[in-house]
Design a protein around this motif. Structure first.
Motif, PDB file in Angstrom:
ATOM      1  N   SER A   1      -6.480  12.996   0.698  1.00 25.30           N
ATOM      2  CA  SER A   1      -5.539  11.889   0.866  1.00 25.30           C
ATOM      3  C   SER A   1      -6.174  10.601   0.342  1.00 25.30           C
ATOM      4  N   THR A   2      -5.441   9.870  -0.502  1.00 27.05           N
ATOM      5  CA  THR A   2      -5.948   8.651  -1.133  1.00 27.05           C
ATOM      6  C   THR A   2      -4.948   7.516  -0.936  1.00 27.05           C
ATOM      7  N   LYS A   3      -5.475   6.308  -0.787  1.00 25.30           N
ATOM      8  CA  LYS A   3      -4.601   5.136  -0.640  1.00 25.30           C
ATOM      9  C   LYS A   3      -4.931   4.120  -1.722  1.00 25.30           C
ATOM     10  N   LEU A   4      -3.920   3.406  -2.165  1.00 22.83           N
ATOM     11  CA  LEU A   4      -4.137   2.365  -3.165  1.00 22.83           C
ATOM     12  C   LEU A   4      -5.178   1.364  -2.680  1.00 22.83           C
ATOM     13  N   SER A   5      -5.066   0.971  -1.443  1.00 17.18           N
ATOM     14  CA  SER A   5      -5.974  -0.053  -0.900  1.00 17.18           C
ATOM     15  C   SER A   5      -7.422   0.411  -0.852  1.00 17.18           C
TER      16      SER A   5
ATOM     17  N   ASP B   1       0.823  -1.216   0.000  1.00 16.82           N
ATOM     18  CA  ASP B   1       0.000   0.000   0.000  1.00 16.82           C
ATOM     19  C   ASP B   1       0.854   1.262   0.000  1.00 16.82           C
ATOM     20  N   PHE B   2       0.309   2.323  -0.527  1.00 21.61           N
ATOM     21  CA  PHE B   2       0.945   3.646  -0.465  1.00 21.61           C
ATOM     22  C   PHE B   2      -0.167   4.690  -0.610  1.00 21.61           C
ATOM     23  N   SER B   3       0.133   5.912  -0.238  1.00 16.93           N
ATOM     24  CA  SER B   3      -0.878   6.986  -0.269  1.00 16.93           C
ATOM     25  C   SER B   3      -0.359   8.185  -1.042  1.00 16.93           C
ATOM     26  N   TRP B   4      -1.284   9.033  -1.482  1.00 21.43           N
ATOM     27  CA  TRP B   4      -0.950  10.254  -2.208  1.00 21.43           C
ATOM     28  C   TRP B   4      -2.119  11.231  -2.081  1.00 21.43           C
ATOM     29  N   THR B   5      -1.907  12.435  -2.508  1.00 19.35           N
ATOM     30  CA  THR B   5      -2.963  13.449  -2.469  1.00 19.35           C
ATOM     31  C   THR B   5      -3.544  13.610  -3.869  1.00 19.35           C
ATOM     32  N   GLU B   6      -4.869  13.497  -3.944  1.00 23.20           N
ATOM     33  CA  GLU B   6      -5.556  13.592  -5.231  1.00 23.20           C
ATOM     34  C   GLU B   6      -6.785  14.486  -5.064  1.00 23.20           C
TER      35      GLU B   6
END
Length: 456
Positions: free
Chosen positions: A339-343, A330-335
């Motif tokens: 905040s968003t996570k792959l999972s 898993d990893f997260s980013w800002t969209e």
């Protein structure tokens, strides 16, 4: 003074006699000009010495042929055991031999080392080689009679089988007597297959007999057998050949059962640990994640804590973190300011996770192709993870070219933490995930991505 001189002479004489050499001739000569000598200790190889293979020639079959010669002087304190002369890193690139305080001289074909090796010096090795030849012939004779009856049950070959059985055991007894007090004695004793004293009339009965008696002559506490390739080879035979099925699910079950059987034979916990690690390495070569997980969960983690290696566990977990069948790390980013996570993604049935970079010419050719192609796949979404040293070019490029994708910026490029977790060493690198983020494919290029998605 005289006493000191006598003691010194005795010491020098003992030292001279204690040092022995290993001399080898390989025919034909290989391009490789190096050789490393190891001593086998359990499942490990311990470095002893190395030397150069010298080019030479010899008259073979009436023709002058190129050969290789080498000689390694063993340390004066070299212990009896199995030694391995390695001359190539992959394939058939080594020969094993026994050392027991005597010079060892042999010739071999480097393409078929174990099958071709012949010893001129070393009573231990000459005896063992003679044993292998004689016992193999006798076993083949017994097997040929048994197989003939399995193929045609009307054949009357009970007496012939009995005679072959007696001959086999007679040869075994002969060599067990000849090998008394020799280093190879336990190996010769353990080498004989346990055969039925009477001929068997069914294939199932025959296979059942082989399985049920496979370990009868194997002593897992014997140090000579441990410190050789003998036991590990027998273990591999049992797991990969004796217990075999064409059905993948059945094969998985057979692997688990056979592993459990093997490990139940080993009482020494340290040696059991070494065998578990050895098996993990074997299944690593075929990337059999299910069995590696089984080995860790059901066997390695149940060892005494003091015998478990945290570094080893961490390395293996990292090595297989992104193999097919695993849930993508898993990893997260800002969209869009959130905040968003792959999972947490739930907007597609499948995802194409691509690691790319604006400084990669291959990426700048393939990413637009992928963007165009994915318009025809509304059930799949792309997570584009850009590995960059700064955000400027990426920000401009994604706004103009990557609309509709989940775009992630990974700074520090190759040293990015997520990139290291996914073991990214080149761009573009593709993963295909299902809706649960399980990795279901690792395409090599854009064409592989298309080919896989067309099958879904």
């Amino acid at each position: 003074m005289v006493k000191r001189i006598l003691l010194l002479l005795l010491f020098v004489s003992t030292y001279m006699h204690a040092q022995h050499s290993v001399t080898g001739v390989m025919s034909p000569k290989l391009e490789s000009d190096w050789l490393i000598l190891y001593k086998l200790e359990g499942t490990k190889q311990v470095f002893v010495n190395n030397t150069k293979i010298n080019a030479d020639s010899a008259l073979i079959g009436g023709k002058q042929e190129a050969i290789g010669r080498f000689q390694i002087q063993l340390p004066a304190n070299a212990k009896p055991g199995v030694y391995r002369a390695t001359y190539r890193l992959e394939g058939a690139g080594f020969v094993d031999f026994y050392y027991n305080n005597e010079d060892v001289t042999f010739i071999f074909n480097p393409e078929y080392p174990q099958e071709s090796i012949a010893f001129s010096d070393s009573e231990e090795n000459k005896l063992y080689q003679e044993y292998l030849v004689d016992i193999s012939k006798a076993q083949q004779k017994l097997d040929s009679i048994q197989v003939a009856v399995l193929q045609d049950s009307t054949l009357k070959m009970a007496e012939a089988y009995k005679a072959a059985f007696q001959n086999l055991n007679s040869i075994q007894n002969k060599y067990e007597n000849l090998s008394k007090n020799k280093y190879v004695a336990p190996v010769i004793k353990a080498s004989l297959r346990v055969n039925s004293p009477t001929i068997l009339n069914s294939v199932n009965g025959y296979l059942s007999s082989i399985k049920s008696t496979f370990f009868d002559r194997l002593d897992f506490s014997n140090q000579t057998l441990r410190n050789s390739s003998f036991l590990t080879n027998r273990i591999l035979d049992y797991i990969f050949y004796i217990n075999y099925s064409d059905d993948l699910q059945e094969q998985k079950n057979l692997y688990k059962k056979s592993i459990t059987t093997v490990l139940s034979k080993i009482s020494d916990q340290k040696y059991k640990r070494d065998i578990i690690v050895f098996l993990i390495d074997q299944f690593e070569s075929s990337k059999n994640i299910a069995i590696i997980d089984y080995l860790f969960k059901e066997h390695y983690y149940k060892l005494p804590t003091a015998l478990q290696d945290a570094k080893f566990k961490k390395e293996k977990e990292a090595l297989f973190a992104t193999e097919i069948g695993r849930i993508a790390p898993d990893f997260s980013w800002t969209e869009n300011g959130r905040s968003t996570k792959l999972s947490n993604l739930n907007d597609a049935e499948n995802y194409v996770l691509v690691f790319w970079s604006t400084s990669c010419s291959h990426c700048l050719r393939e990413i637009p192709q992928l963007h165009m192609y994915m318009k025809s796949k509304p059930a799949a979404k792309v997570v584009a993870f850009a590995l960059e040293n700064d955000a400027f070019v990426w920000e401009t490029y994604k706004k103009a070219n990557l609309r509709g994708w989940h775009n992630v910026l990974g700074l520090k490029k190759w040293e990015n933490k997520v990139a290291r977790t996914y073991q990214i060493n080149a761009t573009p690198t593709y993963f295909v995930l299902d809706k649960n983020k399980k990795i279901i494919a690792k395409p090599n290029d854009i064409d592989d991505v298309k080919s896989f998605l067309e099958k879904l």
